[in-house]
Design a protein around this motif. Structure first.
Motif, PDB file in Angstrom:
ATOM      1  N   GLY A 109      17.702  19.577  -3.967  1.00 42.02           N
ATOM      2  CA  GLY A 109      17.288  18.197  -3.642  1.00 42.02           C
ATOM      3  C   GLY A 109      17.638  17.805  -2.217  1.00 42.02           C
ATOM      4  O   GLY A 109      18.675  18.219  -1.681  1.00 42.02           O
ATOM      5  N   ALA A 112      21.324  16.689  -0.836  1.00 39.58           N
ATOM      6  CA  ALA A 112      22.296  16.909  -1.902  1.00 39.58           C
ATOM      7  C   ALA A 112      23.544  17.601  -1.373  1.00 39.58           C
ATOM      8  O   ALA A 112      23.504  18.352  -0.398  1.00 39.58           O
ATOM      9  CB  ALA A 112      21.671  17.749  -3.008  1.00 39.58           C
ATOM     10  N   ARG A 117      24.539  15.571  -6.290  1.00 40.36           N
ATOM     11  CA  ARG A 117      23.316  16.380  -6.326  1.00 40.36           C
ATOM     12  C   ARG A 117      22.132  15.450  -6.553  1.00 40.36           C
ATOM     13  O   ARG A 117      22.283  14.328  -7.031  1.00 40.36           O
ATOM     14  CB  ARG A 117      23.432  17.432  -7.427  1.00 40.36           C
ATOM     15  N   ARG A 118      20.930  15.953  -6.229  1.00 39.42           N
ATOM     16  CA  ARG A 118      19.739  15.098  -6.344  1.00 39.42           C
ATOM     17  C   ARG A 118      18.583  15.828  -7.003  1.00 39.42           C
ATOM     18  O   ARG A 118      18.194  16.921  -6.601  1.00 39.42           O
ATOM     19  CB  ARG A 118      19.311  14.635  -4.958  1.00 39.42           C
ATOM     20  N   THR A 120      14.576  15.737  -7.659  1.00 36.60           N
ATOM     21  CA  THR A 120      13.462  15.212  -6.879  1.00 36.60           C
ATOM     22  C   THR A 120      12.210  15.149  -7.742  1.00 36.60           C
ATOM     23  O   THR A 120      11.953  16.036  -8.554  1.00 36.60           O
ATOM     24  CB  THR A 120      13.195  16.130  -5.659  1.00 36.60           C
ATOM     25  N   THR A 125      14.268  10.472  -5.387  1.00 32.93           N
ATOM     26  CA  THR A 125      15.356  11.283  -5.949  1.00 32.93           C
ATOM     27  C   THR A 125      16.175  10.491  -6.972  1.00 32.93           C
ATOM     28  O   THR A 125      16.169   9.255  -6.960  1.00 32.93           O
ATOM     29  CB  THR A 125      16.305  11.781  -4.848  1.00 32.93           C
ATOM     30  N   ASP A 127      20.227  10.675  -8.245  1.00 36.14           N
ATOM     31  CA  ASP A 127      21.544  11.291  -8.060  1.00 36.14           C
ATOM     32  C   ASP A 127      22.144  11.682  -9.412  1.00 36.14           C
ATOM     33  O   ASP A 127      21.945  11.006 -10.422  1.00 36.14           O
ATOM     34  CB  ASP A 127      22.506  10.315  -7.369  1.00 36.14           C
ATOM     35  N   TYR A 177      11.648  14.405 -12.839  1.00 37.84           N
ATOM     36  CA  TYR A 177      12.542  14.732 -11.739  1.00 37.84           C
ATOM     37  C   TYR A 177      13.311  16.003 -12.102  1.00 37.84           C
ATOM     38  O   TYR A 177      13.746  16.163 -13.244  1.00 37.84           O
ATOM     39  CB  TYR A 177      13.517  13.571 -11.474  1.00 37.84           C
ATOM     40  N   ASP A 179      15.742  19.640 -10.465  1.00 36.19           N
ATOM     41  CA  ASP A 179      16.519  20.304  -9.427  1.00 36.19           C
ATOM     42  C   ASP A 179      16.778  21.727  -9.925  1.00 36.19           C
ATOM     43  O   ASP A 179      16.656  22.023 -11.118  1.00 36.19           O
ATOM     44  CB  ASP A 179      17.848  19.566  -9.190  1.00 36.19           C
TER      45      ASP A 179
END
Length: 187
Positions: A109, A112, A117-118, A120, A125, A127, A177, A179
Motif C-alpha cells: 500500500g 505503508a 499498513r494500508r 488499497t 486506502t 489503515d 480493498y 494488500d
C-alpha cells in the motif's frame, strides 16, 4: 581238438562277457553323467547369484520454509467507526534446533510502514495493523529481533497466528480493498 575248440569258445565267450560288462559300465557312467543334462527341461536356466552393497545417504542442512499462509479477511464492513479484528495463521517448518525469526513487511500500500499498513482500493486506502498478540499490543514488523517473532525449529510445522486490526478512521469509498504482505523467515 574238440576240447581245445571248446576251451577257445569258453575263453572267447568269457572275454566277450568281460568286455561287454566293461562297455555296459562305461555306457552306464556316460549316460549317468549326461543324463543330468537331458533330464533338465529345455529353456530352464540354472541361476547363479552375485551380491554387492551400496550406501544410502542424505545430509540435512539448516533450512526453514514458510509452508502455509492464510488470507487475513476483515470481512464486509460499513462505516469504520469501531475497531474490526481478524486473524490468520502462518505455518513455518525448520530443521530441529535452528533458531529463526518471522518478519512481516509493510505490504504494497502507498505510504505503508510496518506499524501502519494500508489496503488499497477505489483509489483510496484503509489503515490497518498486524500484531503478535491477541490483545493487539505488540506490532509484528520485519526487523529482527526488534519486532519479529522468534522461535527454534522442531522439524515439524509450527503455527503462528497473525492478529489484524482495522482502527476507526474516515470511511473511504465503497469497494474491495486489499494488500499483500511478504513473510520472511530469517535463520
Amino acid at each position: 581238438m574238440s576240447t581245445r575248440a571248446e576251451n577257445r569258445k569258453k575263453n572267447s565267450r568269457a572275454e566277450n562277457e568281460k568286455a561287454g560288462k566293461m562297455k555296459r559300465g562305461t555306457l552306464t557312467r556316460f549316460v549317468g553323467i549326461w543324463g543330468i543334462f537331458f533330464i533338465t527341461p529345455p529353456n530352464v536356466a540354472v541361476s547363479q547369484t552375485s551380491t554387492a552393497t551400496f550406501d544410502v545417504t542424505i545430509e540435512i542442512v539448516a533450512e526453514c520454509e514458510v509452508t502455509s499462509t492464510q488470507t487475513l479477511d476483515f470481512g464486509p464492513a460499513g462505516v469504520l467507526t469501531t475497531e474490526i479484528d481478524a486473524a490468520s495463521d502462518i505455518e513455518v517448518t525448520c530443521t530441529p534446533d535452528v533458531a529463526y525469526s518471522i518478519g512481516l513487511d509493510e505490504g504494497t500500500g502507498d505510504g505503508a510502514t510496518t506499524s501502519v499498513r494500508r489496503m488499497t482500493g477505489a483509489g483510496e486506502t484503509i489503515d490497518y495493523g498486524l500484531f503478535q498478540d491477541a490483545a493487539r499490543n505488540v506490532n509484528w514488523g520485519n526487523a529482527p529481533p526488534t519486532d519479529t517473532v522468534s522461535a527454534t525449529g522442531t522439524g515439524s510445522a509450527q503455527v503462528y497466528t497473525v492478529y489484524g486490526r482495522v482502527p476507526p478512521q474516515a470511511t473511504p469509498s465503497e469497494g474491495i480493498y486489499s494488500d499483500t504482505i511478504t513473510v520472511t523467515v530469517t535463520y
